[in-house]
Design an enzyme around this catalytic site. Structure first.
Site, mmCIF file in Angstrom:
data_model
loop_
_atom_site.group_PDB
_atom_site.id
_atom_site.type_symbol
_atom_site.label_atom_id
_atom_site.label_comp_id
_atom_site.label_asym_id
_atom_site.label_seq_id
_atom_site.Cartn_x
_atom_site.Cartn_y
_atom_site.Cartn_z
ATOM 1 N NE ARG A 48 -4.070 -1.992 2.038
ATOM 2 C CZ ARG A 48 -5.116 -2.104 2.832
ATOM 3 N NH1 ARG A 48 -5.274 -1.267 3.846
ATOM 4 N NH2 ARG A 48 -6.008 -3.063 2.646
ATOM 5 C CG ASP A 157 -12.893 6.733 8.215
ATOM 6 O OD1 ASP A 157 -13.591 5.719 8.366
ATOM 7 O OD2 ASP A 157 -11.679 6.684 7.902
#
Length: 285
Positions: A48, A157
């Site tokens: 990632r 978030d």
């Protein structure tokens, strides 16, 4: 430490994440976010972050770690978190939670008939918005016969990328198939983009999206009737979970409900809740 290693045929392989660099990144994420990166997630972390290293023009993970240690570290945290965090969700995931919300949280409030009905629900770890919009649809349906109610879903978030998508409220037509048909007819509109649907304005105005790191200070002052924190605590160790759940208890009205993911539990973590349904807990202390 060199991060480019020899492959079997003698060629150099880009961006290998060495032991020292992985330990540093794991420690950094734990300190900044509370997220635990165990050894078996090393390959995921490497995969990632490769795109981020390329965007920065870096050749080694050691260079990236040095950047995080330096003056640019604070500014890079958001990009690091966006790359590492996982966002898997869909509308009305674990539908029993929304049945419980409607029948055990919202319906009883209607019997109180206060001068102005106030309902506050928090979707913590809201990802790309499917959860808070599912909550808002349930809320709008349950409270449709009550005039003058004041209802809001706070959706937070740590990942700014998913928050931008959530605020737009636009989803592939395939994704909205999880929404009950009656809600699809009431709360969805055809988007301008082909094969896309948009959440209606009367649902979107019930939701406020904000970036929030659960590991840091929370700016909210008021209390909540329910908190959804599903499949978030699985990334934390037990001490961090205990601290988080006790903070949730402080933010819930007495008798307020905490909804967790199917793989999460409060057993042995906190005594400030009692189980009332599958992965649904009521604040008691």
């Amino acid at each position: 430490m060199q991060n480019r290693q020899e492959t079997a045929n003698g060629q150099r392989r880009e961006f290998e994440l060495g032991d020292e660099e992985f330990r540093f990144l794991a420690s950094f994420m734990s300190r900044e976010t509370g997220i635990v990166l165990s050894e078996h997630k090393r390959e995921m972390v490497c995969g990632r972050l490769v795109k981020r290293l390329r965007a920065l023009g870096l050749r080694e993970f050691s260079e990236y770690c040095d950047m995080l240690r330096g003056r640019q570290g604070a500014a890079e945290v958001e990009n690091l978190v966006n790359a590492i965090t996982t966002n898997i969700t869909h509308f009305f995931r674990e539908p029993h939670h929304f049945d419980h919300l409607r029948d055990q949280v919202l319906a009883p409030r209607l019997t109180e008939r206060p001068r102005r009905l106030r309902v506050r629900i928090w979707s913590a770890g809201c990802s790309s918005g499917e959860e808070p919009y599912s909550i808002a649809m349930t809320m709008a349906d349950a409270l449709k016969g009550c005039d003058g109610w004041d209802a809001l879903v706070l959706a937070t978030d740590i990942d700014t990328n998913v928050l931008h998508r959530a605020e737009a409220g636009i989803y592939p037509a395939k994704a909205v198939e999880h929404i009950p048909e009656t809600y699809r007819k009431r709360f969805l509109r055809r988007a301008q983009e082909a094969d896309k649907m948009q959440i209606s304005e009367d649902v979107r105005r019930l939701v406020r999206f904000r970036r929030l790191n659960l590991h840091e200070t929370w700016p909210m002052k008021g209390q909540f009737d329910a908190i959804f924190c599903r499949n978030v605590a699985i990334y934390f160790d037990k001490p961090t979970q205990r601290q988080l759940f006790n903070r949730y208890a402080d933010r819930l009205n007495m008798g307020g409900i905490l909804y967790l993911g199917h793989a999460e539990s409060l057993i042995g973590v906190t005594d400030r809740f009692e189980a009332v349904d599958k992965t649904s807990y009521r604040r008691i202390k």
